[in-house]
Design a protein around this motif. Structure first.
Motif, mmCIF file in Angstrom:
data_model
loop_
_atom_site.group_PDB
_atom_site.id
_atom_site.type_symbol
_atom_site.label_atom_id
_atom_site.label_comp_id
_atom_site.label_asym_id
_atom_site.label_seq_id
_atom_site.Cartn_x
_atom_site.Cartn_y
_atom_site.Cartn_z
ATOM 1 N N GLU A 116 3.520 67.659 -29.147
ATOM 2 C CA GLU A 116 2.411 66.822 -28.674
ATOM 3 C C GLU A 116 1.458 66.523 -29.824
ATOM 4 O OE1 GLU A 116 2.389 65.364 -25.938
ATOM 5 O OE2 GLU A 116 3.168 66.594 -24.308
ATOM 6 N N PHE B 293 -7.780 65.857 -30.051
ATOM 7 C CA PHE B 293 -6.545 66.462 -29.555
ATOM 8 C C PHE B 293 -6.855 67.725 -28.748
ATOM 9 C CE2 PHE B 293 -3.113 69.563 -29.976
ATOM 10 C CZ PHE B 293 -2.044 68.847 -29.461
ATOM 11 N N LEU C 79 3.693 72.024 -27.345
ATOM 12 C CA LEU C 79 2.357 71.660 -27.825
ATOM 13 C C LEU C 79 2.429 71.180 -29.272
ATOM 14 C CD1 LEU C 79 -0.668 71.515 -27.142
ATOM 15 C CD2 LEU C 79 -0.885 73.871 -28.004
ATOM 16 N N TYR D 260 0.821 62.877 -31.433
ATOM 17 C CA TYR D 260 -0.574 62.409 -31.392
ATOM 18 C C TYR D 260 -1.019 61.922 -32.771
ATOM 19 C CZ TYR D 260 -5.499 62.674 -29.797
ATOM 20 O OH TYR D 260 -6.796 62.399 -29.422
ATOM 21 N N GLU E 112 -8.162 66.599 -25.353
ATOM 22 C CA GLU E 112 -7.171 65.947 -24.501
ATOM 23 C C GLU E 112 -6.115 66.924 -23.984
ATOM 24 O OE1 GLU E 112 -4.028 62.203 -24.699
ATOM 25 O OE2 GLU E 112 -5.847 62.182 -25.922
ATOM 26 N N TYR E 113 -5.762 67.905 -24.816
ATOM 27 C CA TYR E 113 -4.705 68.837 -24.426
ATOM 28 C C TYR E 113 -5.236 70.217 -24.057
ATOM 29 C CZ TYR E 113 -1.367 65.307 -25.724
ATOM 30 O OH TYR E 113 -0.641 64.135 -25.755
ATOM 31 N N ASP E 114 -6.560 70.325 -23.928
ATOM 32 C CA ASP E 114 -7.196 71.555 -23.487
ATOM 33 C C ASP E 114 -6.628 72.759 -24.246
ATOM 34 O OD1 ASP E 114 -8.815 73.312 -22.119
ATOM 35 O OD2 ASP E 114 -7.458 73.484 -20.401
ATOM 36 N N CYS E 115 -6.768 72.699 -25.564
ATOM 37 C CA CYS E 115 -6.229 73.765 -26.400
ATOM 38 C C CYS E 115 -7.177 74.035 -27.566
ATOM 39 C CB CYS E 115 -4.847 73.390 -26.935
ATOM 40 S SG CYS E 115 -4.863 72.000 -28.100
ATOM 41 N N SER F 86 -10.977 76.270 -25.284
ATOM 42 C CA SER F 86 -9.893 75.957 -24.374
ATOM 43 C C SER F 86 -9.948 76.840 -23.139
ATOM 44 C CB SER F 86 -8.557 76.165 -25.101
ATOM 45 O OG SER F 86 -7.495 76.203 -24.188
#
Length: 348
Positions: free
Chosen positions: A274, A47, A271, A278, A50-53, A24
């Protein structure tokens, strides 16, 4: 729970998923605590992208081992406990209320499983998977007339050394209590002692093998005649081995719900939402249910799975009959009594 993913997921072992995907750049991290083999890992990787984590993913093999980790000082953001453990976490103020405005995919949830007694207003959980406990059996090894004995088939010496019991205190006592005609939520010490004696007798006369997730591969390979198993695991096995069938005794069984909760220790609640949203989307719920075999809370995904990969497989379902029960929260005295007897069963 629950669970057919060809990955090495050791119970209660931390897995840093980001090590398998891009690191990330945002520095955002989400710690997820879930049952072993209870998600399509490609969904988790997607995931992250898509969520840069970074998702730090840890697994457990029972609600009790999950709780022990929490009591030991481990912290998580999102967890997936069963109903009675959700009830305990609520009572002990370990989880936070859900802001449903973030759960935009909630329209696809099966409304019939909401508003359960353990959380009447759905304040703390978002449903993920649900099902029953039953007996998976090899039709080439088990005389179907013996199924008329219900749970007592597990003490039929014809199958000595040829059965798996689920290595779980509450599930095993459920079997014994139902076989004796009692509620699996009894607090009567006499009834609990009778169930303990039933289990000890079974262990001494039947030489059962106690197993958890390893029962899935074992039954796919027809290792034993029968196994006490969660319905989702049974569905996964039945999809691979046509000789297998699933049976739930008329004396009643457990029906259960597993759901997402957000810890009071969560450092990035947005998050966490999210992630939950998801996981229950139509597309990802389908990926997850096809990967693990459990009946998803997403009605659209469940319908498609039941018409494709799990067509004709009875275990891809939930039964809630008059003799079936969901586990209740146990007070400390009752919990200690069951634990003491279970330790004796395993030591006998």
């Amino acid at each position: 729970m629950k669970k057919l993913v060809n990955l090495v997921l050791v119970s209660v072992m931390a897995i840093t998923i980001a090590g398998c995907s891009s690191k990330s750049s945002s520095g955002k991290t989400l710690k997820v605590f879930n049952w072993g083999e209870y998600a399509d890992m490609d969904v988790i990787y997607a995931f992250e992208d898509e969520y840069d984590c970074e998702v730090i993913y840890e697994t457990y093999d029972s609600n009790e081992s999950m709780y022990t980790k929490l009591q030991g000082g481990n912290t998580y953001d999102v967890m997936v406990p069963s109903e009675y453990m959700i009830q305990r976490l609520i009572k002990e103020d370990l989880i936070t209320t859900i802001d449903w405005s973030y759960i935009t995919n909630s329209d696809s949830l099966d409304s019939s499983i909401l508003n359960q007694d353990f959380d009447p207003n759905n304040d703390y959980w978002v449903p993920y998977f649900y099902g029953n406990v039953g007996i998976l059996y090899d039709t080439t090894k088990v005389d179907e007339s013996d199924l008329e004995d219900g749970w007592e088939i597990l003490r039929n010496t014809k199958y000595k050394g040829d059965i798996y019991m689920y290595d779980s205190e509450r599930d095993s006592f459920m079997v014994a209590l139902k076989a004796l005609g009692y509620s699996m939520n009894t607090t009567d010490e006499t009834e609990i002692e009778e169930a303990y004696n039933w289990l000890v007798d079974q262990r001494n006369t039947m030489d059962p093998t106690y197993a958890t997730d390893d029962v899935i591969d074992a039954m796919m390979n027809s290792s034993k005649a029968m196994a006490v198993i969660y319905s989702g695991d049974a569905a996964a096995v039945m999809a691979e081995n046509e000789d297998m069938a699933f049976f739930m005794p008329e004396e009643g069984t457990n029906y259960w719900f597993d759901g997402f909760v957000v810890s009071k220790d969560c450092e990035d609640v947005e998050l966490a939402y999210e992630f939950i949203n998801y996981m229950i989307s139509d597309e990802n719920a389908l990926y997850n249910t096809l990967a693990v075999g459990y009946l998803t809370s997403n009605v659209n995904a469940a319908k498609e799975a039941a018409e494709t990969d799990f067509a004709g497989i009875s275990a891809y379902s939930i039964r809630i009959d008059e003799n079936d029960e969901v586990f209740d929260y146990q007070d400390q005295e009752t919990k200690e009594l069951f634990s003491e007897y279970w330790t004796k069963v395993k030591a006998s």
